[in-house]
Write a protein that holds these residues in place. Structure first.
Motif, mmCIF file in Angstrom:
data_model
loop_
_atom_site.group_PDB
_atom_site.id
_atom_site.type_symbol
_atom_site.label_atom_id
_atom_site.label_comp_id
_atom_site.label_asym_id
_atom_site.label_seq_id
_atom_site.Cartn_x
_atom_site.Cartn_y
_atom_site.Cartn_z
ATOM 1 N N SER A 76 0.830 -1.207 0.000
ATOM 2 C CA SER A 76 0.000 0.000 0.000
ATOM 3 C C SER A 76 0.867 1.260 0.000
ATOM 4 N N VAL A 77 1.932 1.251 0.780
ATOM 5 C CA VAL A 77 2.858 2.392 0.808
ATOM 6 C C VAL A 77 3.471 2.600 -0.575
ATOM 7 N N CYS A 78 3.978 1.518 -1.172
ATOM 8 C CA CYS A 78 4.608 1.620 -2.496
ATOM 9 C C CYS A 78 3.596 2.067 -3.543
ATOM 10 N N ARG A 79 2.376 1.599 -3.414
ATOM 11 C CA ARG A 79 1.330 1.960 -4.377
ATOM 12 C C ARG A 79 1.001 3.451 -4.308
ATOM 13 N N GLN A 80 1.212 4.070 -3.169
ATOM 14 C CA GLN A 80 0.969 5.510 -3.055
ATOM 15 C C GLN A 80 1.921 6.307 -3.938
ATOM 16 N N TYR A 81 3.092 5.773 -4.179
ATOM 17 C CA TYR A 81 4.109 6.475 -4.947
ATOM 18 C C TYR A 81 4.185 5.992 -6.390
ATOM 19 N N ILE A 82 3.817 4.753 -6.637
ATOM 20 C CA ILE A 82 3.952 4.154 -7.964
ATOM 21 C C ILE A 82 2.585 3.674 -8.414
ATOM 22 N N LYS A 83 2.112 4.244 -9.501
ATOM 23 C CA LYS A 83 0.751 4.012 -9.972
ATOM 24 C C LYS A 83 0.500 2.561 -10.379
ATOM 25 N N ASP A 84 1.417 1.966 -11.099
ATOM 26 C CA ASP A 84 1.250 0.607 -11.609
ATOM 27 C C ASP A 84 1.449 -0.408 -10.483
ATOM 28 N N LEU A 85 0.441 -1.223 -10.226
ATOM 29 C CA LEU A 85 0.483 -2.164 -9.106
ATOM 30 C C LEU A 85 1.631 -3.160 -9.224
ATOM 31 N N GLN A 86 1.884 -3.683 -10.416
ATOM 32 C CA GLN A 86 2.964 -4.657 -10.582
ATOM 33 C C GLN A 86 4.328 -4.012 -10.336
ATOM 34 N N TRP A 139 10.497 1.556 10.505
ATOM 35 C CA TRP A 139 11.804 1.368 9.868
ATOM 36 C C TRP A 139 11.632 0.738 8.485
ATOM 37 N N ILE A 140 10.774 -0.277 8.405
ATOM 38 C CA ILE A 140 10.499 -0.914 7.111
ATOM 39 C C ILE A 140 9.845 0.094 6.172
ATOM 40 N N ARG A 141 8.894 0.853 6.687
ATOM 41 C CA ARG A 141 8.163 1.834 5.878
ATOM 42 C C ARG A 141 9.127 2.851 5.265
ATOM 43 N N ARG A 142 10.066 3.326 6.060
ATOM 44 C CA ARG A 142 11.030 4.304 5.542
ATOM 45 C C ARG A 142 11.879 3.690 4.425
ATOM 46 N N THR A 143 12.243 2.420 4.573
ATOM 47 C CA THR A 143 12.980 1.722 3.520
ATOM 48 C C THR A 143 12.136 1.660 2.253
ATOM 49 N N MET A 144 10.860 1.375 2.392
ATOM 50 C CA MET A 144 9.952 1.313 1.239
ATOM 51 C C MET A 144 9.878 2.666 0.535
ATOM 52 N N ILE A 145 9.707 3.716 1.311
ATOM 53 C CA ILE A 145 9.591 5.061 0.739
ATOM 54 C C ILE A 145 10.878 5.429 0.006
ATOM 55 N N ASN A 146 12.016 5.181 0.635
ATOM 56 C CA ASN A 146 13.295 5.491 -0.011
ATOM 57 C C ASN A 146 13.468 4.711 -1.307
ATOM 58 N N GLU A 147 13.059 3.458 -1.319
ATOM 59 C CA GLU A 147 13.173 2.646 -2.534
ATOM 60 C C GLU A 147 12.232 3.161 -3.625
ATOM 61 N N CYS A 148 11.044 3.583 -3.251
ATOM 62 C CA CYS A 148 10.110 4.161 -4.232
ATOM 63 C C CYS A 148 10.688 5.428 -4.849
ATOM 64 N N SER A 203 -14.531 7.511 -2.503
ATOM 65 C CA SER A 203 -13.961 6.220 -2.128
ATOM 66 C C SER A 203 -12.443 6.345 -2.068
ATOM 67 N N ILE A 204 -11.817 5.376 -1.402
ATOM 68 C CA ILE A 204 -10.356 5.352 -1.329
ATOM 69 C C ILE A 204 -9.778 5.261 -2.733
ATOM 70 N N GLU A 205 -10.432 4.490 -3.579
ATOM 71 C CA GLU A 205 -9.974 4.345 -4.967
ATOM 72 C C GLU A 205 -10.034 5.685 -5.704
ATOM 73 N N ASP A 206 -11.101 6.452 -5.489
ATOM 74 C CA ASP A 206 -11.215 7.776 -6.113
ATOM 75 C C ASP A 206 -10.083 8.691 -5.643
ATOM 76 N N ILE A 207 -9.823 8.673 -4.357
ATOM 77 C CA ILE A 207 -8.769 9.524 -3.795
ATOM 78 C C ILE A 207 -7.409 9.107 -4.345
ATOM 79 N N GLN A 208 -7.153 7.791 -4.380
ATOM 80 C CA GLN A 208 -5.870 7.308 -4.907
ATOM 81 C C GLN A 208 -5.716 7.677 -6.372
ATOM 82 N N ASN A 209 -6.798 7.586 -7.136
ATOM 83 C CA ASN A 209 -6.741 7.971 -8.553
ATOM 84 C C ASN A 209 -6.439 9.461 -8.713
ATOM 85 N N LEU A 210 -7.003 10.283 -7.840
ATOM 86 C CA LEU A 210 -6.707 11.717 -7.890
ATOM 87 C C LEU A 210 -5.236 11.978 -7.586
#
Length: 185
Positions: free
Chosen positions: A38-48, A77-86, A117-124
């Motif tokens: 979910s964290v990575c998806r916030q930064y990168i649109k394509d799910l794969q 700590w894991i979350r910060r690693t995810m954000i940095n990698e994104c 919806s969460i999906e609408d917000i994420q799409n925006l």
């Protein structure tokens, strides 16, 4: 399928994972991967692609697990690693540009009377240019201060504030358009 908790304590799993215990690593991955995707998806649109980045980040988590000092939460700590990698992934793709802008930042009303919806917000959020989206996510979702964001991204604090203001302006415009469309139906 019944999930059996193999590790009573997260610290026990971490200790074993540091020693390359594959079951402990799998336990950590299984516990945190849904949130981290979910964290990575916030930064990168394509799910794969977001999933690929998450897996790469988990590899870094396991390689650097011995450096975790039990200061703060393990999930943080894991979350910060995810954000940095994104951020690294987006930079390598050269999809992010930060525009220096010293224009006055206008205050935008956050109140909305329409439920989305969460999906609408994420799409925006996904529709924002990558630079705006990164700063918006870091500031709003992750709670970083502009000074911290500037340091992370190697930009001026004013640039972070400006990019955030532009992102908010764009989102407000898109929300208003959605509200107008809802009224017409």
């Amino acid at each position: 399928m019944k999930v059996i908790n193999l590790y009573q304590e997260e610290n026990e799993a971490i200790t074993l994972a540091v020693k390359n215990d594959r079951q402990a690593q799998q336990w950590i991955y299984s516990k945190y991967s849904p949130k981290m995707l979910s964290v990575c998806r916030q930064y990168i649109k394509d799910l794969q692609l977001a999933e690929d980045v998450m897996i790469t980040a988990f590899m870094k988590v396991f390689v650097n697990l011995g450096r975790f000092e039990n200061r703060g939460s393990f999930e943080g700590w894991i979350r910060r690693t995810m954000i940095n990698e994104c951020i690294s992934y987006i930079r390598v793709q050269k999809k992010v540009h930060f525009i220096e802008d010293s224009t006055d930042l206008e205050k935008i009303d956050d109140a909305t009377d329409t439920q989305f919806s969460i999906e609408d917000i994420q799409n925006l959020i996904d529709s924002l240019p990558d630079g705006y989206k990164i700063i918006f996510n870091l500031f709003v979702i992750e709670g970083y201060k502009h000074k911290e964001i500037a340091s992370m991204l190697g930009i001026n604090e004013g640039t972070s504030k400006s990019q955030f203001a532009h992102a908010r302006r764009i989102l407000k415009s898109k929300i208003n358009s959605l509200k107008d469309n809802e009224k017409n139906y």
